[in-house]
Scaffold this motif. Structure first.
Motif, mmCIF file in Angstrom:
data_model
loop_
_atom_site.group_PDB
_atom_site.id
_atom_site.type_symbol
_atom_site.label_atom_id
_atom_site.label_comp_id
_atom_site.label_asym_id
_atom_site.label_seq_id
_atom_site.Cartn_x
_atom_site.Cartn_y
_atom_site.Cartn_z
ATOM 1 N N UNK A 82 0.820 -1.210 0.000
ATOM 2 C CA UNK A 82 0.000 0.000 0.000
ATOM 3 C C UNK A 82 0.856 1.264 0.000
ATOM 4 N N UNK A 83 2.106 1.148 0.441
ATOM 5 C CA UNK A 83 2.975 2.317 0.475
ATOM 6 C C UNK A 83 3.391 2.756 -0.926
ATOM 7 N N UNK A 84 3.397 1.809 -1.875
ATOM 8 C CA UNK A 84 3.813 2.191 -3.233
ATOM 9 C C UNK A 84 2.795 3.119 -3.904
ATOM 10 N N UNK A 85 1.507 2.754 -3.958
ATOM 11 C CA UNK A 85 0.549 3.712 -4.524
ATOM 12 C C UNK A 85 0.452 4.997 -3.709
ATOM 13 N N UNK A 86 0.624 4.907 -2.399
ATOM 14 C CA UNK A 86 0.631 6.132 -1.593
ATOM 15 C C UNK A 86 1.779 7.036 -2.020
ATOM 16 N N UNK B 112 7.824 4.596 -1.638
ATOM 17 C CA UNK B 112 7.846 3.556 -2.681
ATOM 18 C C UNK B 112 9.009 2.591 -2.462
ATOM 19 N N UNK B 113 10.136 3.110 -2.007
ATOM 20 C CA UNK B 113 11.289 2.248 -1.720
ATOM 21 C C UNK B 113 10.999 1.309 -0.559
ATOM 22 N N UNK B 114 10.234 1.777 0.416
ATOM 23 C CA UNK B 114 9.882 0.932 1.562
ATOM 24 C C UNK B 114 9.123 -0.310 1.108
ATOM 25 N N UNK B 115 8.305 -0.180 0.067
ATOM 26 C CA UNK B 115 7.584 -1.341 -0.464
ATOM 27 C C UNK B 115 8.558 -2.445 -0.874
ATOM 28 N N UNK B 116 9.615 -2.069 -1.560
ATOM 29 C CA UNK B 116 10.616 -3.048 -2.018
ATOM 30 C C UNK B 116 11.247 -3.759 -0.825
ATOM 31 N N UNK B 117 11.596 -3.005 0.201
ATOM 32 C CA UNK B 117 12.247 -3.601 1.370
ATOM 33 C C UNK B 117 11.287 -4.498 2.146
ATOM 34 N N UNK B 118 10.035 -4.080 2.273
ATOM 35 C CA UNK B 118 9.038 -4.917 2.951
ATOM 36 C C UNK B 118 8.895 -6.263 2.237
ATOM 37 N N UNK B 119 8.762 -6.235 0.927
ATOM 38 C CA UNK B 119 8.555 -7.471 0.171
ATOM 39 C C UNK B 119 9.807 -8.349 0.195
ATOM 40 N N UNK B 120 10.979 -7.723 0.124
ATOM 41 C CA UNK B 120 12.226 -8.479 0.213
ATOM 42 C C UNK B 120 12.334 -9.182 1.555
ATOM 43 N N UNK B 121 11.953 -8.491 2.610
ATOM 44 C CA UNK B 121 12.013 -9.073 3.958
ATOM 45 C C UNK B 121 11.106 -10.293 4.063
ATOM 46 N N UNK B 122 9.875 -10.195 3.541
ATOM 47 C CA UNK B 122 8.948 -11.329 3.596
ATOM 48 C C UNK B 122 9.522 -12.527 2.858
#
Length: 233
Positions: free
Chosen positions: A152-156, A175-185
């Motif tokens: 949700x942070x990417x569209x935000x 938008x960068x936080x989205x990448x890190x969140x998904x990488x972590x999962x």
């Protein structure tokens, strides 16, 4: 109609409630859960049963307020791109649904650890193992929800970037936080040892980006746009 600054500050206030209650629930959960140690986990849950119950309520409350956050931000930013704004809302709704259902694991662990009728049914060896399993499943459930908390942070960030209402570095950080969140999962499930190395960086990026957005919403609201830009919008 509400002014952009009013909407932004309302979203910031709701976001602050999410941060406080979510942080409290996370601290209690981490303190109670001893990975791989059923006896210690049960002892922690029993000794802090009231706090564990409070963290359960806090998590349900913060999940509800996250819906209020995205509703406010949708009203603020949907004029930029309705499809992207709809995606932002959808990701939050899915994340909240998973989070609320996942809380049943914590409630189950609390009941098994503290209610004699449940503890007796599983026996002195089975009940601690079940409590540990339920809290382990809850952790995995949060990782699944994290997919959508990240998405949700990417569209935000994209809406914030295109709107001109927020600093562009802040929008890019979201938008960068989205990448890190998904990488972590992905690493948590596929390469737990590597995830332990990467996770501190994920926490820093996610925390800085979200706290910065929260602070900007509360303090500044939105940037003051030039008159011609506002008319075009």
């Amino acid at each position: 109609m509400d002014s952009p600054k009013r909407l932004a500050r309302t979203a910031g206030l709701f976001y602050l409630i999410v941060a406080i209650l979510g942080g409290f629930a996370q601290i209690i959960r981490v303190d109670a859960f001893a990975p791989g140690d059923a006896a210690t986990t049960v002892a922690n849950v029993v000794a802090n049963a009231s706090l564990v119950r409070m963290s359960f309520v806090a998590d349900l409350t913060q999940a509800t307020f996250l819906l209020f956050v995205v509703m406010s931000l949708y009203r603020l930013l949907h004029h930029v791109n309705k499809s992207v704004a709809h995606a932002m809302v959808l990701f939050v709704v899915v994340a909240v649904a998973i989070t609320c259902l996942n809380m049943l694991n914590q409630l189950g662990s609390l009941l098994v650890a503290t209610d004699p009728s449940y503890a007796g049914a599983f026996g002195p060896e089975g009940s601690p193992a079940l409590v540990l399993l339920l809290l382990d499943l809850q952790r995995s459930g949060y990782l699944i929800a994290q997919i959508f908390f990240g998405l949700w942070l990417f569209p935000l960030g994209l809406l914030a970037y295109r709107s001109g209402m927020f600093p562009r570095p802040l929008s890019v950080m979201l938008m960068l936080a989205t990448v890190f969140y998904l990488l972590d999962v992905a690493l948590q499930f596929l390469a737990p040892e590597l995830a332990g190395v990467v996770n501190p960086l994920v926490v820093v990026v996610a925390t800085v980006s979200e706290v910065s957005m929260l602070a900007y919403l509360l303090i500044k609201g939105v940037k003051t746009l030039p008159a011609d830009h506002a008319l075009a919008t």
